[in-house]
Design a protein around this motif. Sequence first.
Motif, PDB file in Angstrom:
ATOM      1  N   GLN A  72      11.495  10.167  -6.304  1.00  6.22           N
ATOM      2  CA  GLN A  72      12.069   9.544  -5.103  1.00  6.22           C
ATOM      3  C   GLN A  72      13.013   8.402  -5.492  1.00  6.22           C
ATOM      4  O   GLN A  72      14.131   8.311  -4.984  1.00  6.22           O
ATOM      5  CB  GLN A  72      10.902   8.999  -4.281  1.00  6.22           C
ATOM      6  CG  GLN A  72      11.218   8.623  -2.852  1.00  6.22           C
ATOM      7  CD  GLN A  72       9.957   8.059  -2.170  1.00  6.22           C
ATOM      8  OE1 GLN A  72       8.818   8.332  -2.589  1.00  6.22           O
ATOM      9  NE2 GLN A  72      10.160   7.260  -1.156  1.00  6.22           N
ATOM     10  N   SER A 120       3.586   2.452   2.731  1.00  2.00           N
ATOM     11  CA  SER A 120       4.096   1.306   3.503  1.00  2.00           C
ATOM     12  C   SER A 120       5.617   1.305   3.540  1.00  2.00           C
ATOM     13  O   SER A 120       6.225   0.677   4.411  1.00  2.00           O
ATOM     14  CB  SER A 120       3.583  -0.003   2.893  1.00  2.00           C
ATOM     15  OG  SER A 120       4.037  -0.126   1.561  1.00  2.00           O
ATOM     16  N   GLY A 121       6.235   2.006   2.590  1.00  2.00           N
ATOM     17  CA  GLY A 121       7.701   2.027   2.544  1.00  2.00           C
ATOM     18  C   GLY A 121       8.230   1.227   1.361  1.00  2.00           C
ATOM     19  O   GLY A 121       9.383   0.803   1.352  1.00  2.00           O
ATOM     20  N   LYS A 122       7.386   1.068   0.346  1.00  2.00           N
ATOM     21  CA  LYS A 122       7.722   0.247  -0.827  1.00  2.00           C
ATOM     22  C   LYS A 122       8.887   0.845  -1.620  1.00  2.00           C
ATOM     23  O   LYS A 122       9.839   0.138  -1.944  1.00  2.00           O
ATOM     24  CB  LYS A 122       6.468   0.156  -1.690  1.00  2.00           C
ATOM     25  CG  LYS A 122       6.503  -0.824  -2.787  1.00  2.00           C
ATOM     26  CD  LYS A 122       5.101  -1.058  -3.336  1.00  2.00           C
ATOM     27  CE  LYS A 122       4.290   0.209  -3.458  1.00  2.00           C
ATOM     28  NZ  LYS A 122       4.883   1.195  -4.351  1.00  2.00           N
ATOM     29  N   THR A 123       8.787   2.140  -1.933  1.00  2.00           N
ATOM     30  CA  THR A 123       9.849   2.774  -2.734  1.00  2.00           C
ATOM     31  C   THR A 123      11.164   2.797  -1.944  1.00  2.00           C
ATOM     32  O   THR A 123      12.217   2.445  -2.477  1.00  2.00           O
ATOM     33  CB  THR A 123       9.412   4.207  -3.135  1.00  2.00           C
ATOM     34  OG1 THR A 123       8.159   4.102  -3.816  1.00  2.00           O
ATOM     35  CG2 THR A 123      10.429   4.862  -4.052  1.00  2.00           C
ATOM     36  N   THR A 124      11.077   3.170  -0.682  1.00  2.00           N
ATOM     37  CA  THR A 124      12.274   3.187   0.173  1.00  2.00           C
ATOM     38  C   THR A 124      12.894   1.791   0.233  1.00  2.00           C
ATOM     39  O   THR A 124      14.112   1.634   0.091  1.00  2.00           O
ATOM     40  CB  THR A 124      11.888   3.631   1.610  1.00  2.00           C
ATOM     41  OG1 THR A 124      11.147   4.844   1.518  1.00  2.00           O
ATOM     42  CG2 THR A 124      13.096   3.842   2.483  1.00  2.00           C
ATOM     43  N   GLY A 174      14.627   2.021   9.741  1.00  2.00           N
ATOM     44  CA  GLY A 174      14.874   3.462   9.717  1.00  2.00           C
ATOM     45  C   GLY A 174      14.671   3.998   8.314  1.00  2.00           C
ATOM     46  O   GLY A 174      14.416   3.230   7.383  1.00  2.00           O
ATOM     47  N   GLU A 175      14.761   5.321   8.184  1.00  2.00           N
ATOM     48  CA  GLU A 175      14.513   5.913   6.872  1.00  2.00           C
ATOM     49  C   GLU A 175      15.723   5.826   5.945  1.00  2.00           C
ATOM     50  O   GLU A 175      15.583   5.923   4.731  1.00  2.00           O
ATOM     51  CB  GLU A 175      14.102   7.378   7.046  1.00  2.00           C
ATOM     52  CG  GLU A 175      12.773   7.512   7.777  1.00  2.00           C
ATOM     53  CD  GLU A 175      12.191   8.903   7.649  1.00  2.00           C
ATOM     54  OE1 GLU A 175      11.884   9.318   6.531  1.00  2.00           O
ATOM     55  OE2 GLU A 175      12.066   9.574   8.688  1.00  2.00           O
ATOM     56  N   ASP A 219      11.677   0.299  13.556  1.00  2.00           N
ATOM     57  CA  ASP A 219      12.354   1.199  14.487  1.00  2.00           C
ATOM     58  C   ASP A 219      11.351   2.046  15.266  1.00  2.00           C
ATOM     59  O   ASP A 219      11.705   2.652  16.271  1.00  2.00           O
ATOM     60  CB  ASP A 219      13.290   2.134  13.706  1.00  2.00           C
ATOM     61  CG  ASP A 219      12.583   2.816  12.531  1.00  2.00           C
ATOM     62  OD1 ASP A 219      11.953   2.100  11.730  1.00  2.00           O
ATOM     63  OD2 ASP A 219      12.654   4.045  12.414  1.00  2.00           O
ATOM     64  N   GLY A 275      12.786  -3.248   7.781  1.00  2.00           N
ATOM     65  CA  GLY A 275      13.268  -1.878   7.659  1.00  2.00           C
ATOM     66  C   GLY A 275      13.362  -1.300   9.062  1.00  2.00           C
ATOM     67  O   GLY A 275      12.427  -1.414   9.858  1.00  2.00           O
ATOM     68  N   LEU A 302       0.834  -1.201   0.000  1.00  2.00           N
ATOM     69  CA  LEU A 302       0.000   0.000   0.000  1.00  2.00           C
ATOM     70  C   LEU A 302       0.869   1.251   0.000  1.00  2.00           C
ATOM     71  O   LEU A 302       2.030   1.213   0.391  1.00  2.00           O
ATOM     72  CB  LEU A 302      -0.898   0.020   1.243  1.00  2.00           C
ATOM     73  CG  LEU A 302      -1.957  -1.068   1.339  1.00  2.00           C
ATOM     74  CD1 LEU A 302      -2.847  -0.817   2.555  1.00  2.00           C
ATOM     75  CD2 LEU A 302      -2.808  -1.140   0.076  1.00  2.00           C
ATOM     76  N   GLN A 303       0.240   2.350  -0.427  1.00  2.00           N
ATOM     77  CA  GLN A 303       0.950   3.625  -0.417  1.00  2.00           C
ATOM     78  C   GLN A 303       1.379   3.987   1.011  1.00  2.00           C
ATOM     79  O   GLN A 303       0.595   3.814   1.940  1.00  2.00           O
ATOM     80  CB  GLN A 303      -0.013   4.696  -0.922  1.00  2.00           C
ATOM     81  CG  GLN A 303       0.648   5.742  -1.769  1.00  2.00           C
ATOM     82  CD  GLN A 303      -0.391   6.653  -2.382  1.00  2.00           C
ATOM     83  OE1 GLN A 303      -0.994   7.454  -1.683  1.00  2.00           O
ATOM     84  NE2 GLN A 303      -0.621   6.516  -3.665  1.00  2.00           N
ATOM     85  N   ARG A 328       1.943   8.034  -8.761  1.00  2.00           N
ATOM     86  CA  ARG A 328       2.460   8.983  -7.784  1.00  2.00           C
ATOM     87  C   ARG A 328       3.763   9.541  -8.364  1.00  2.00           C
ATOM     88  O   ARG A 328       4.813   8.927  -8.227  1.00  2.00           O
ATOM     89  CB  ARG A 328       2.712   8.249  -6.453  1.00  2.00           C
ATOM     90  CG  ARG A 328       3.057   9.154  -5.294  1.00  2.00           C
ATOM     91  CD  ARG A 328       2.968   8.402  -3.972  1.00  2.00           C
ATOM     92  NE  ARG A 328       4.028   7.457  -3.755  1.00  2.00           N
ATOM     93  CZ  ARG A 328       5.168   7.722  -3.133  1.00  2.00           C
ATOM     94  NH1 ARG A 328       5.403   8.935  -2.670  1.00  2.00           N
ATOM     95  NH2 ARG A 328       6.083   6.801  -2.967  1.00  2.00           N
ATOM     96  N   THR A 347       8.384  -2.964   7.374  1.00  2.00           N
ATOM     97  CA  THR A 347       9.110  -1.699   7.536  1.00  2.00           C
ATOM     98  C   THR A 347       8.768  -1.039   8.870  1.00  2.00           C
ATOM     99  O   THR A 347       7.838  -1.454   9.560  1.00  2.00           O
ATOM    100  CB  THR A 347       8.731  -0.713   6.418  1.00  2.00           C
ATOM    101  OG1 THR A 347       7.341  -0.405   6.550  1.00  2.00           O
ATOM    102  CG2 THR A 347       9.000  -1.295   5.043  1.00  2.00           C
TER     103      THR A 347
HETATM  104  P1  GDP Z   1       5.574   3.949  -0.538  1.00  2.00           P
HETATM  105  O1  GDP Z   1       4.428   4.884  -0.785  1.00  2.00           O
HETATM  106  O2  GDP Z   1       5.118   2.611  -0.089  1.00  2.00           O
HETATM  107  O3  GDP Z   1       6.523   3.868  -1.689  1.00  2.00           O
HETATM  108  O4  GDP Z   1       6.358   4.522   0.744  1.00  2.00           O
HETATM  109  P2  GDP Z   1       7.738   5.321   0.870  1.00  2.00           P
HETATM  110  O5  GDP Z   1       8.868   4.449   0.505  1.00  2.00           O
HETATM  111  O6  GDP Z   1       7.624   6.615   0.180  1.00  2.00           O
HETATM  112  O7  GDP Z   1       7.802   5.508   2.460  1.00  2.00           O
HETATM  113  C1  GDP Z   1       6.828   6.243   3.175  1.00  2.00           C
HETATM  114  C2  GDP Z   1       7.510   6.912   4.365  1.00  2.00           C
HETATM  115  O8  GDP Z   1       7.967   5.922   5.269  1.00  2.00           O
HETATM  116  C3  GDP Z   1       8.742   7.723   3.999  1.00  2.00           C
HETATM  117  O9  GDP Z   1       8.766   8.891   4.766  1.00  2.00           O
HETATM  118  C4  GDP Z   1       9.900   6.808   4.349  1.00  2.00           C
HETATM  119  O10 GDP Z   1      11.077   7.532   4.687  1.00  2.00           O
HETATM  120  C5  GDP Z   1       9.341   6.106   5.559  1.00  2.00           C
HETATM  121  N1  GDP Z   1       9.938   4.780   5.790  1.00  2.00           N
HETATM  122  C6  GDP Z   1      10.072   3.733   4.929  1.00  2.00           C
HETATM  123  N2  GDP Z   1      10.658   2.673   5.542  1.00  2.00           N
HETATM  124  C7  GDP Z   1      10.912   3.056   6.815  1.00  2.00           C
HETATM  125  C8  GDP Z   1      11.504   2.393   7.963  1.00  2.00           C
HETATM  126  O11 GDP Z   1      11.908   1.224   7.954  1.00  2.00           O
HETATM  127  N3  GDP Z   1      11.568   3.138   9.115  1.00  2.00           N
HETATM  128  C9  GDP Z   1      11.114   4.428   9.179  1.00  2.00           C
HETATM  129  N4  GDP Z   1      11.215   5.063  10.348  1.00  2.00           N
HETATM  130  N5  GDP Z   1      10.548   5.053   8.148  1.00  2.00           N
HETATM  131  C10 GDP Z   1      10.457   4.387   6.981  1.00  2.00           C
END
Ligand code: GDP
Length: 298
Positions: A149, A114-118, A278-279, A253, A276, A111-112, A143, A250
């Motif tokens: 990103q 969730s931390g997928k791109t990171t 941290g960021e 932390d 995951g 889901l949006q 997006r 994710t």
């Molecule tokens: P996406 O929409 O699923 O692609 O989500 P993003 O990758 O953009 O992540 C959404 C937010 O979660 C961002 O602010 C990331 O920095 C944060 N994030 C992702 N993984 C982690 C993690 O393991 N720990 C923390 N604290 N933040 C995370």
Amino acid sequence: MFATLNDKLNGVFKRLKKQVRLDESNITEALKMVRMALLEADVNYKVVKNFIGSVQAKAMGEEVLKSLTPDQVFIKIVHDELVEILGGKDYDEGKIRLNSQPPTVIMMAGLQGSGKTTSSGKLAGLLMKQKRNVLLVAGDIYRPAAIDQLETLGKQLGCDVYSDRDSRDAVKIAKDALEYAKKTAKDVVIIDTAGRLHIDEELMAEIVRTKEAVNPDEILFVADAMTGQDAVNVAKAFNESLEATGIILTKMDGDARGGAALSIKEVTGKPLKFIGTGEKMGEFEAFYPDRMASRILG
Ligand code: GDP
């Protein structure tokens, strides 16, 4: 990580230590407290029920009652059962199944937010450390910020990123990216697919079509540990349409209570492969059930 659960379980063990000997009644009492601690940590109730049943069966056995250090034996039983629900001993150590005929294709879904791109970037970084030539693919076309990103992460990592800002066809982008990866002799292709706020039919249909087009070796479902049982339910629903090969949890932390981590394998039947923490790009680890069990009890 899981500070409250850790405190509560240690409280139970301390009480047991004070007992001169263990018997059915104080084991039952301890199990009641372990059960409460797990439920308060938002662990799925069925998982808790099975867990307590298994610990009880072992703890009431001769092994504990006759042991000279019953509290230690009890802790070991809890530890071993935690390892079991987290994935078991014969674990593939969070490894990615690399295809003998490169490129290995990994599809990321979730889901949006969730931390997928990171996590796509983090996984690329991890594989690059293992000397793999990686291609990141910006498939989250709805997006626009996701493309930026991923490109920023690619620059940071020194990783090639495939994107097509003019295209509205996620399936074609994935196919074209695969062709590009073959031409440029990549070892691994990581496709960041689109996420929505909720799992909906359109999203699932697109991911299924992408899957059919690129025949991935791994489909990794990315779930946010902070959302507890919601993360587990979404992972379960997702799996009903599309078999994931593993899960990335994710935001471990944060102040997640532990419910997602302790339930997701049992509920979905899919292994937790990475976490995951941290960021930052380096804040990512392969998941090991025994290490996690030790952290929970440590
Ligand atoms: P996406 O929409 O699923 O692609 O989500 P993003 O990758 O953009 O992540 C959404 C937010 O979660 C961002 O602010 C990331 O920095 C944060 N994030 C992702 N993984 C982690 C993690 O393991 N720990 C923390 N604290 N933040 C995370």
